[in-house]
Design a protein around this motif. Structure first.
Motif, short mmCIF file in Angstrom:
data_model
loop_
_atom_site.label_atom_id
_atom_site.label_comp_id
_atom_site.label_asym_id
_atom_site.label_seq_id
_atom_site.Cartn_x
_atom_site.Cartn_y
_atom_site.Cartn_z
N CYS A 159 25.75 9.80 7.96
CA CYS A 159 25.03 10.08 9.20
C CYS A 159 25.47 9.13 10.31
CB CYS A 159 23.52 9.92 9.00
SG CYS A 159 22.82 10.97 7.72
N LEU A 160 25.39 9.62 11.52
CA LEU A 160 25.47 8.77 12.70
C LEU A 160 24.03 8.56 13.14
CD1 LEU A 160 28.47 10.54 14.47
CD2 LEU A 160 28.51 8.33 13.30
N LEU A 161 23.53 7.34 13.00
CA LEU A 161 22.09 7.10 12.98
C LEU A 161 21.49 6.68 14.31
CD1 LEU A 161 21.94 5.29 9.53
CD2 LEU A 161 21.27 7.64 10.04
N GLY A 162 22.21 6.81 15.40
CA GLY A 162 21.64 6.45 16.69
C GLY A 162 20.43 7.30 17.03
N LEU A 163 19.34 6.66 17.41
CA LEU A 163 18.12 7.39 17.77
C LEU A 163 18.34 8.27 18.99
CD1 LEU A 163 14.53 6.07 17.74
CD2 LEU A 163 15.40 6.97 19.88
N ILE A 164 19.18 7.83 19.90
CA ILE A 164 19.46 8.62 21.11
C ILE A 164 20.48 9.70 20.81
CG2 ILE A 164 20.32 8.53 23.48
CD1 ILE A 164 17.56 7.27 23.04
N GLY A 165 21.49 9.39 19.99
CA GLY A 165 22.50 10.38 19.66
C GLY A 165 23.73 10.26 20.53
N GLY A 166 24.52 11.33 20.60
CA GLY A 166 25.76 11.24 21.37
C GLY A 166 26.56 12.52 21.38
N TYR A 167 27.89 12.35 21.38
CA TYR A 167 28.82 13.46 21.55
C TYR A 167 30.20 13.01 21.11
CZ TYR A 167 28.73 10.65 25.81
OH TYR A 167 28.68 9.61 26.68
N CYS A 168 31.08 13.97 20.96
CA CYS A 168 32.43 13.66 20.53
C CYS A 168 33.39 14.66 21.16
CB CYS A 168 32.52 13.71 19.00
SG CYS A 168 34.16 13.37 18.34
N PHE A 169 34.52 14.16 21.67
CA PHE A 169 35.60 15.04 22.12
C PHE A 169 36.90 14.25 21.97
CE2 PHE A 169 33.79 12.83 25.74
CZ PHE A 169 34.88 12.35 26.43
N TYR A 170 37.92 14.93 21.48
CA TYR A 170 39.16 14.25 21.12
C TYR A 170 38.84 13.04 20.24
CZ TYR A 170 41.09 17.32 24.69
OH TYR A 170 41.44 18.42 25.43
N ASP A 171 39.27 11.84 20.63
CA ASP A 171 38.98 10.64 19.84
C ASP A 171 37.80 9.84 20.41
OD1 ASP A 171 41.03 11.05 18.03
OD2 ASP A 171 42.51 10.07 19.30
N LEU A 328 33.54 12.51 34.82
CA LEU A 328 34.03 13.16 33.61
C LEU A 328 32.89 13.85 32.89
CD1 LEU A 328 36.71 13.44 31.94
CD2 LEU A 328 35.71 11.75 30.39
N PHE A 329 33.17 15.08 32.44
CA PHE A 329 32.18 15.86 31.71
C PHE A 329 32.80 16.34 30.40
CE2 PHE A 329 31.12 16.16 36.16
CZ PHE A 329 29.74 15.98 36.18
N ALA A 330 32.05 16.17 29.34
CA ALA A 330 32.43 16.77 28.06
C ALA A 330 31.71 18.11 27.94
CB ALA A 330 32.04 15.85 26.90
N CYS A 396 39.35 21.99 14.64
CA CYS A 396 40.29 21.93 15.76
C CYS A 396 40.93 20.57 15.71
CB CYS A 396 39.58 22.15 17.09
SG CYS A 396 40.69 22.13 18.49
N ALA A 397 42.22 20.49 15.61
CA ALA A 397 42.89 19.22 15.38
C ALA A 397 42.74 18.27 16.55
CB ALA A 397 44.38 19.47 15.11
N GLU A 398 42.86 17.01 16.28
CA GLU A 398 42.71 15.99 17.30
C GLU A 398 43.95 15.94 18.19
OE1 GLU A 398 41.57 12.25 15.69
OE2 GLU A 398 40.32 13.14 14.14
N HIS A 399 43.85 15.13 19.24
CA HIS A 399 44.95 14.85 20.17
C HIS A 399 45.43 16.11 20.88
CE1 HIS A 399 44.82 11.02 18.21
NE2 HIS A 399 45.24 11.51 17.07
N VAL A 415 32.43 25.40 16.47
CA VAL A 415 32.12 24.50 17.58
C VAL A 415 33.35 23.67 17.92
CG1 VAL A 415 30.63 22.64 18.41
CG2 VAL A 415 29.73 24.34 16.79
N TYR A 416 33.74 23.70 19.18
CA TYR A 416 34.78 22.76 19.60
C TYR A 416 34.36 22.11 20.91
CZ TYR A 416 37.22 25.15 23.45
OH TYR A 416 37.57 25.71 24.66
N GLU A 417 34.81 20.90 21.09
CA GLU A 417 34.39 20.10 22.24
C GLU A 417 35.61 19.51 22.94
OE1 GLU A 417 31.81 17.75 19.92
OE2 GLU A 417 30.19 19.21 20.02
N SER A 418 35.56 19.53 24.25
CA SER A 418 36.66 19.01 25.05
C SER A 418 36.06 18.38 26.30
CB SER A 418 37.64 20.13 25.39
OG SER A 418 38.83 19.62 25.94
N CYS A 419 36.88 18.12 27.29
CA CYS A 419 36.37 17.47 28.50
C CYS A 419 37.17 17.90 29.72
CB CYS A 419 36.43 15.94 28.36
SG CYS A 419 38.11 15.28 28.23
N THR A 420 36.60 17.66 30.87
CA THR A 420 37.29 17.94 32.12
C THR A 420 36.87 16.91 33.17
OG1 THR A 420 37.75 19.62 33.82
CG2 THR A 420 35.52 19.56 32.94
N PRO A 421 37.83 16.36 33.91
CA PRO A 421 37.47 15.47 35.03
C PRO A 421 37.09 16.30 36.24
CG PRO A 421 39.85 15.64 34.86
CD PRO A 421 39.29 16.46 33.73
#
Length: 464
Positions: A159-171, A328-330, A396-399, A415-421
């Motif tokens: 588990c990722l145990l942060g009470l607030i939580g988070g997100y992931c995109f690329y690395d 920046l937005f994920a 979905c592979a990294e990088h 589910v896939y996640e990315s970002c855009t400036p």
């Protein structure tokens, strides 16, 4: 008619209306009133009404002999605080604890035992600050999170145990937790001394990402605002407020009932989002965490085309922002097929595979990017193998490697996640995916476009 002629039931009702403080005074009138004012049913009502307690427990959860003793101990333990603020902070933690007990008990197990007044005063002495009253009370109930303690069970390793939580995109992996007091001291000493802050500033680190990504939240003990550092945190001390300033009220006056600092407002808002389903627990690749990507309208868009359901939402990424030139937005894209599969003009297909993508990205109302390309680029929330991307809908592979997800009826969302400036703090994304019924290597029908309804990119009122 004197009170002696009034029945016990009627007097009991009168005492419930008087409340705990006046009931305690009435108990000195006579032995009869003393007995009535000591009734457990009366104090159980006071405990339920004031503290939402259905069992006699202290603020650490330890059992007590009676409801009257419980109410007395609570008032004594928090006598230095406005009682209305005590009740509000308890309600905030109760709401969070309730959600985590039901949905993510591994996080609840990390919550520390409430800090003592002495421990809080020691932090204030070392860091030369005065904590806002709401934050002091928050720590009185739970001393942040302990992510390495013996209280963690073996399941927590996945588990990722942060009470607030988070997100992931690329690395870029973020998972935010609440610091216990001893870490507040260590992190504040380590980080704040490197920041370009005005003399006399009273900033302390209260939350951070447990991953290697440097995301830090700072409480300004002077005015009660909570800030998050940007990409320029260590160079110019750049931060962004996390809570609307207009909501914060005086935070150091013990005589004011309506106190609220950003820390309390932030945690209350987080609890609200968890309970109403705006953010949810994600369990992908056998790793559980709280995902901060919005799950409900209007922040999450939904479109269905020929059975292909596409949900999309974005989140602001403050730690990668340079306020002078870029935001920046994920974003998270979730796509799935219903059990009946892909249906085109009445014909049912047992699978469909993504081939092309089309994005229209706007800053404010101006189109700044119009992308047409193959596949999708980003990283999924899953940890499945990428050995055969045409036969698996989970990776979905990294990088930035491209993949062509295959959707199968009734399977969990891909589910896939990315970002855009973006050059401005507001904008939007919309577009479409071109799918082929069947597989790219064995098409069963003509390609079709599945809509990705517009979803917002925006600097939010509350930043997590």
């Amino acid at each position: 008619m004197g009170l002696d002629s009034v029945g016990d039931l009627a007097l009991n009702i009168i005492l419930t209306k008087l409340g705990p403080k006046e009931t305690a005074k009435v108990s000195s009138v006579s032995k009869r009133f003393k007995d009535l004012a000591s009734e457990e049913s009366l104090w159980s009502l006071f405990c339920l009404r004031d503290l939402d307690l259905s069992a006699p427990l202290d603020h650490h959860g330890n059992p007590l002999p009676s409801f009257k003793a419980t109410y007395k101990l609570w008032r004594e333990a928090f006598c230095m605080y406005p009682w209305s603020l005590v009740k509000r902070v308890k309600s905030c933690w109760d709401r969070l604890n309730s959600w985590f007990t039901t949905n993510f008990p591994e996080v609840k197990a990390t919550l520390g035992r409430g800090a003592s007044e002495g421990e809080i005063q020691e932090l204030e002495r070392i860091l030369k600050v005065k904590l806002p009253l709401p934050t002091r009370l928050l720590y009185r109930f739970h001393d942040g999170q302990n992510l390495t303690g013996e209280n963690l069970n073996t399941d927590a390793a996945d588990c990722l145990l942060g009470l607030i939580g988070g997100y992931c995109f690329y690395d870029h992996l973020v998972n935010v937790y609440l610091l216990p007091l001893h870490e507040v001291i260590l992190e504040t000493r380590e980080i704040v001394r490197h920041l370009d802050l005005p003399n006399g500033s009273q900033f302390i680190v209260v939350a951070a990402s447990s991953s290697y990504i440097g995301k830090f939240f700072f409480l300004n003990c002077s005015d009660g605002q909570l800030y998050v550092g940007t990409q320029n945190l260590l160079t110019i001390g750049e931060m962004i407020p996390c809570v609307p300033q207009t909501l914060i009220s005086p935070v150091h006056d013990f005589n004011i009932d309506q106190q609220q600092d950003a820390m309390l407002l932030w945690l209350e808002e987080h609890g609200h989002r968890l309970h109403n389903g705006m953010i949810k627990l994600r369990d992908e690749g056998n790793i559980k965490s709280i995902s901060l990507f919005p799950e409900e309208s209007p922040l999450c868009s939904t479109a269905v085309t020929n059975g292909v359901k596409v949900r999309a939402s974005a989140i602001f990424v403050p730690e990668a922002v340079d306020l002078s030139r870029k935001y920046l937005f994920a974003y998270s894209i979730r796509m799935s097929l219903p059990p009946e599969g892909c249906i085109i003009n009445g014909m049912r297909f047992s699978s469909c595979q993504l081939h092309l993508r089309h994005w229209v990205i706007r800053a404010d109302d101006t189109v700044v990017s119009n992308v047409n390309s193959e596949a999708v680029i980003g990283k999924t929330a899953s940890g499945e193998s990428a050995h055969d991307l045409t036969e698996s809908n989970g990776f979905c592979a990294e990088h930035g490697l491209a993949i062509f997800p295959l959707l199968l009826p009734g399977e969990k969302e891909f589910v896939y996640e990315s970002c855009t400036p973006l050059r401005s703090p507001t904008g939007s994304v919309e577009g479409s995916f071109t799918f082929v019924p069947g597989r790219l290597t064995d098409p069963q029908g003509r390609p079709f476009e599945a809509e990705v309804a517009r979803f917002p990119l925006q600097l939010p009122d509350y930043i997590f």
